[in-house]
Design an enzyme around this catalytic site. Sequence first.
Site, short mmCIF file in Angstrom:
data_model
loop_
_atom_site.label_atom_id
_atom_site.label_comp_id
_atom_site.label_asym_id
_atom_site.label_seq_id
_atom_site.Cartn_x
_atom_site.Cartn_y
_atom_site.Cartn_z
N HIS A 188 12.93 7.74 36.83
CA HIS A 188 12.07 8.29 35.78
C HIS A 188 11.67 7.20 34.78
CE1 HIS A 188 13.64 12.62 36.59
NE2 HIS A 188 12.77 12.21 37.47
N CYS A 208 -5.65 9.38 47.38
CA CYS A 208 -5.22 9.71 46.02
C CYS A 208 -3.80 9.22 45.73
CB CYS A 208 -5.30 11.22 45.79
SG CYS A 208 -4.32 12.20 46.93
#
Length: 585
Positions: free
Chosen positions: A195, A508
């Site tokens: 994270h 993407c």
Amino acid sequence: MCIVLHGVAVGTGVAIGRAHLVVRGMDDVPHRDLSIEEIPAEIARYEQAIKTTRRQLEQLRTDIPQNAPSELGAFISLHLMLLGDVSLSREPVDIIKEKCINAEWALKLQTDKLAEQFDAIEDNYLRARKQDMLQVVERIFKNLIGLSTEVITEAEDFEEDTILVAHDLSPADTVFFKDSRIAAFVTDAGGPTSHTAILGRSLDIPSVIALGYARELINEDELIIVDGSMGVVIIAPDDVILKEYRRRLREFRSLKRQLNKLKNTAATTLDGINIELLGNIESVNDIKSLNNLGVDGIGLYRSEFFYLNRDALPTEEELYTEYADVVKKLKGKPLTIRTIDLGVDKNPRWFGPSHTMNPALGLTGIRLCLAEPVMFRTQMRAIMRAAVLGPVRMMWPMISSVTEIQQCLTHLNTAKQQLNDRFQKFDEKIQVGAMIEIPSAALTVNSILKLIDFVSVGTNDLIQYTLAADRNDESVSYLYQPGHPAVLKLLLHVIRTAVRLNKPVSICGEMAGDAQYTRLLMAMGLRRFSMNANNILAVKNQIIQSDLLMLENEVQKILRNDDPDKALKLLKKFNSSHELADSVE
């Protein structure tokens, strides 16, 4: 003496500044034996620390600034979920009772036990969540001993060009980074997909993680250099190194200023070919920055983030309101909404923990949607209703076969009938597409495209599944190569098939936003790129300096190569032969 440390680069650019060491809460944990009479008060003290921690995290989630990374809310929600687990909320209380010890030491004993359990987990992503657990524990500990939980407070607390040095930084620590004078950050812990890494890339500041012992080697207020492109930290640089990096810093800042001039420039090649640049978003808050960059629309709306920060499934009306808001703010630009892609690393509180040995190969993506048809159809109805307000397409994640497409179409028809029965307005001819993230889908894309309107390649997972290299595992990160010949051959097949069938195709994944692959992908036939906002101008810069005809004539050497060791060298040679300038003209 100059010391050079090597870690994982997660933020581009260079920073030169003075170090500020972030105090770790658990460097010196007190150990006290308690009498029976003292136990109730000690338990109350621990329970109060839990309540305070929960209140802090909930307040942080409520007060997230609009310019903060969109993933931040989901990460703070994960910390709240960990805080609420009995392993942290109740088991330390049992240790206090059983061993008659103080709360801090009980928390340490429980933390050591949990750390061992995390280390024993085979799944690399779940094992990496140990760092999230430790971040929550540190916040509890600081509240126990009355130490501030804030890494930074006000922007004026720091001089210009301050570099944070920490063992690790939690999502909550980064909430106000964009409004502070922090030029960069470095951490001992973390990995490419931790994270901390994700937030570092979103913040778009130089950052290096997984350094090991940086905090022990760097002194407070010491001059250091952070090279966010190379993953290098230089402690106490000598005059020669400092002069060189000051030159690089000037160049980097100059390039950023030049790139900012491209905001209103069309993404058109030198030979007049228009390239469509689209943005990736997680929430409506991301649209303003993308509109300022002049994107052509949204190529990927990761709709699952709306499902994460809550205790129950969103209703159709809540989903419709959210999607309608996005459509209106795009003011006529196209929007592609990917239906929820939950599982693996995105598990909402109401979803429950995953017990499978390998979540990436389990009930995730479209598999979960098909297993939960009520949830799936609810979202599709909301999307079709919002499509009345503007150009909206629907995209299904992690498709592996024609069979899954057929099942999705059946559920789509049911959702349409339900809306008709209610006499509600919706787009009956909404375009539907698939994410190509699995080799089986890439190889059978011809049949898939005959049933749907478009495809978009999710390169992050396609690379992972093609090379059998877990993108969350640092030990095999060297195998995770976007330019691997097998990956390029799959991409080429998907792009050429879509072009032949006259169906739109885009990429993407992160590969679309990596400027070193822009020319290669264009030469392979790609005309639509979808990426995070931070990468758009750098990719546009590559586009406007490229001659497509020349690229297509010279790309064959890369596409014929089968040796992964030669791939990067060939790519560098290919790019350098077409480099017109080191910066924007």
